[in-house]
Write an enzyme that holds these catalytic residues in place. Structure first.
Site, PDB file in Angstrom:
ATOM      1  N   MET A  68      34.689  24.131  10.908  1.00 52.89           N
ATOM      2  CA  MET A  68      35.085  23.279  12.068  1.00 52.89           C
ATOM      3  C   MET A  68      36.225  24.024  12.640  1.00 52.89           C
ATOM      4  O   MET A  68      37.155  23.016  13.341  1.00 52.89           O
ATOM      5  CB  MET A  68      35.122  21.810  11.765  1.00 52.89           C
ATOM      6  CG  MET A  68      33.918  20.962  11.485  1.00 52.89           C
ATOM      7  SD  MET A  68      32.440  21.203  12.476  1.00 52.89           S
ATOM      8  CE  MET A  68      32.941  20.253  13.986  1.00 52.89           C
ATOM      9  N   ARG A  69      36.543  25.017  12.474  1.00 54.64           N
ATOM     10  CA  ARG A  69      37.805  25.742  13.156  1.00 54.64           C
ATOM     11  C   ARG A  69      37.188  26.934  13.937  1.00 54.64           C
ATOM     12  O   ARG A  69      36.461  27.638  13.775  1.00 54.64           O
ATOM     13  CB  ARG A  69      38.764  26.265  11.986  1.00 54.64           C
ATOM     14  CG  ARG A  69      39.558  25.087  11.217  1.00 54.64           C
ATOM     15  CD  ARG A  69      40.562  26.024  10.461  1.00 54.64           C
ATOM     16  NE  ARG A  69      41.434  26.584  11.196  1.00 54.64           N
ATOM     17  CZ  ARG A  69      42.685  26.183  11.775  1.00 54.64           C
ATOM     18  NH1 ARG A  69      42.868  25.109  11.831  1.00 54.64           N
ATOM     19  NH2 ARG A  69      43.528  27.043  12.200  1.00 54.64           N
ATOM     20  N   ILE A  70      38.095  27.069  15.086  1.00 55.42           N
ATOM     21  CA  ILE A  70      37.607  28.420  16.016  1.00 55.42           C
ATOM     22  C   ILE A  70      38.491  29.548  15.297  1.00 55.42           C
ATOM     23  O   ILE A  70      39.640  29.260  15.160  1.00 55.42           O
ATOM     24  CB  ILE A  70      38.210  28.025  17.423  1.00 55.42           C
ATOM     25  CG1 ILE A  70      37.335  26.794  18.063  1.00 55.42           C
ATOM     26  CG2 ILE A  70      38.119  29.335  18.117  1.00 55.42           C
ATOM     27  CD1 ILE A  70      38.089  26.177  19.232  1.00 55.42           C
ATOM     28  N   LEU A  71      37.536  30.415  14.968  1.00 54.03           N
ATOM     29  CA  LEU A  71      38.104  31.743  14.690  1.00 54.03           C
ATOM     30  C   LEU A  71      38.978  32.494  15.633  1.00 54.03           C
ATOM     31  O   LEU A  71      38.602  32.649  16.601  1.00 54.03           O
ATOM     32  CB  LEU A  71      37.099  32.499  13.815  1.00 54.03           C
ATOM     33  CG  LEU A  71      36.547  31.760  12.774  1.00 54.03           C
ATOM     34  CD1 LEU A  71      35.146  32.379  12.264  1.00 54.03           C
ATOM     35  CD2 LEU A  71      37.581  31.941  11.378  1.00 54.03           C
ATOM     36  N   ASN A 113      26.654  32.049  13.394  1.00 54.09           N
ATOM     37  CA  ASN A 113      26.797  30.553  13.456  1.00 54.09           C
ATOM     38  C   ASN A 113      25.795  30.023  13.713  1.00 54.09           C
ATOM     39  O   ASN A 113      24.725  30.343  14.421  1.00 54.09           O
ATOM     40  CB  ASN A 113      27.869  30.317  14.197  1.00 54.09           C
ATOM     41  CG  ASN A 113      28.527  28.665  14.395  1.00 54.09           C
ATOM     42  OD1 ASN A 113      28.554  28.189  13.456  1.00 54.09           O
ATOM     43  ND2 ASN A 113      28.760  28.272  15.653  1.00 54.09           N
ATOM     44  N   HIS A 118      24.667  26.274  15.749  1.00 51.61           N
ATOM     45  CA  HIS A 118      25.126  25.462  16.611  1.00 51.61           C
ATOM     46  C   HIS A 118      24.202  24.198  16.799  1.00 51.61           C
ATOM     47  O   HIS A 118      22.923  24.722  17.268  1.00 51.61           O
ATOM     48  CB  HIS A 118      25.815  25.870  17.924  1.00 51.61           C
ATOM     49  CG  HIS A 118      26.410  24.902  18.977  1.00 51.61           C
ATOM     50  ND1 HIS A 118      27.373  24.536  18.740  1.00 51.61           N
ATOM     51  CD2 HIS A 118      25.613  24.404  19.996  1.00 51.61           C
ATOM     52  CE1 HIS A 118      27.785  23.671  19.579  1.00 51.61           C
ATOM     53  NE2 HIS A 118      26.915  23.543  20.430  1.00 51.61           N
ATOM     54  N   ASP A 177      31.015  29.453  21.033  1.00 48.21           N
ATOM     55  CA  ASP A 177      29.453  29.232  20.825  1.00 48.21           C
ATOM     56  C   ASP A 177      29.185  30.225  21.969  1.00 48.21           C
ATOM     57  O   ASP A 177      27.992  29.701  22.675  1.00 48.21           O
ATOM     58  CB  ASP A 177      29.179  27.706  21.274  1.00 48.21           C
ATOM     59  CG  ASP A 177      29.619  26.815  20.169  1.00 48.21           C
ATOM     60  OD1 ASP A 177      29.957  27.140  18.994  1.00 48.21           O
ATOM     61  OD2 ASP A 177      30.280  25.632  20.558  1.00 48.21           O
TER      62      ASP A 177
HETATM   63  C1  GRF Z   1      25.487  21.168  11.736  1.00 52.03           C
HETATM   64  O1  GRF Z   1      24.845  20.506  12.488  1.00 52.03           O
HETATM   65  C2  GRF Z   1      25.831  22.562  12.223  1.00 52.03           C
HETATM   66  O2  GRF Z   1      25.113  22.899  13.184  1.00 52.03           O
HETATM   67  C3  GRF Z   1      27.307  22.351  12.726  1.00 52.03           C
HETATM   68  O3  GRF Z   1      27.868  21.388  11.804  1.00 52.03           O
HETATM   69  C4  GRF Z   1      27.142  20.627  11.089  1.00 52.03           C
HETATM   70  C5  GRF Z   1      27.444  21.022   9.762  1.00 52.03           C
HETATM   71  O4  GRF Z   1      26.634  20.042   8.738  1.00 52.03           O
HETATM   72  N1  GRF Z   1      27.992  23.562  13.367  1.00 52.03           N
HETATM   73  P1  GRF Z   1      26.648  20.353   7.080  1.00 52.03           P
HETATM   74  O5  GRF Z   1      28.184  20.157   6.814  1.00 52.03           O
HETATM   75  O6  GRF Z   1      26.076  21.631   6.913  1.00 52.03           O
HETATM   76  O7  GRF Z   1      25.951  18.988   6.584  1.00 52.03           O
END
Ligand code: GRF
Length: 211
Positions: free
Chosen positions: A109-112, A126, A128, A164
């Site tokens: 959850m971080r932008i690289l 990635n 998405h 993305d």
């Molecule tokens: C997934 O929906 C993925 O597409 C998004 O974050 C979610 C991660 O879920 N980038 P988890 O931690 O793998 O359960």
């Protein structure tokens, strides 16, 4: 022209491509990948899991599967830019010392930073949870429901310096149902993600994707 996927080498069951997975949360995607990699002809394996959070549930999946895992938290530093760089340098060091060949973001959850992206360009993927280029960003399911569209899905893409925005490798769609909430939609999209991501990695690592 944009440079595409850079295959480190063709992976085989005997000598699979070594993947480093970056996570931040529950890690259901990581669990699906690790399960997939138990198949005996798989051309890739998870060599290392890195989380930026010590409470990420995904760390348990790594431990249960005897995969090396590290928590690398954001250092306490006054300067945001320096803090980010130091954090990413630390991650990069671990990836290199584990001989990682391909970096897989799975709920990271971080932008690289552009610096990190440059180190791994063409070998950084990635997933998405939307049909990119529609609904990029951190709240895709909410945005999909607000827009009232009847179809969404997920996208595996190469990571570039944007958000993305890298070249798309694979997509699969999911219907949005009239009574969907963010949670029900997320669950259904994840089910599809858990098949699409490992399958796309199979194609990449066995040399069947050329961009
Ligand atoms: C997934 O929906 C993925 O597409 C998004 O974050 C979610 C991660 O879920 N980038 P988890 O931690 O793998 O359960």
């Amino acid at each position: 022209m944009e440079r595409g996927f850079v295959l480190p080498r063709i992976g085989t069951a005997e000598d699979p491509v070594r993947i480093g997975v970056l996570i931040s949360g529950g890690g259901s995607g990581l669990a699906a990948l690790l399960k997939h990699q138990l198949q005996k002809d798989c051309s890739h394996k998870t060599a290392l899991v890195v989380s930026n959070r010590d409470d990420a549930g995904g760390l348990n999946h790594a431990r249960d599967n005897l995969v090396d895992s590290y928590v690398i938290q954001i250092p306490e530093h006054q300067d945001r830019v320096a803090r980010r760089l130091q954090h990413e340098e630390e991650i990069h060091k671990h990836l290199i010392s584990s001989n990682v060949e391909l970096v897989v973001l799975s709920g990271y959850m971080r932008i690289l930073s552009p610096w990190f992206v440059r180190q791994w360009k063409g070998r950084l993927v990635n997933i998405h949870p939307s049909l990119l280029p529609s609904f990029p960003g951190a709240n895709s399911h909410r945005d999909v429901l607000a827009a009232g569209v009847d179809r969404t899905g997920c996208t595996v893409h190469l990571v570039d310096e944007g958000i993305d925005s890298g070249p798309i490798l694979a997509q699969r769609s999911v219907n949005v149902l009239p009574d969907d909430s963010e949670a029900t939609l997320q669950d259904r999209v994840k089910e599809v993600e858990h098949r699409l991501y490992p399958e796309t990695l199979d194609l990449l690592c066995s040399g069947q994707v050329t961009l």
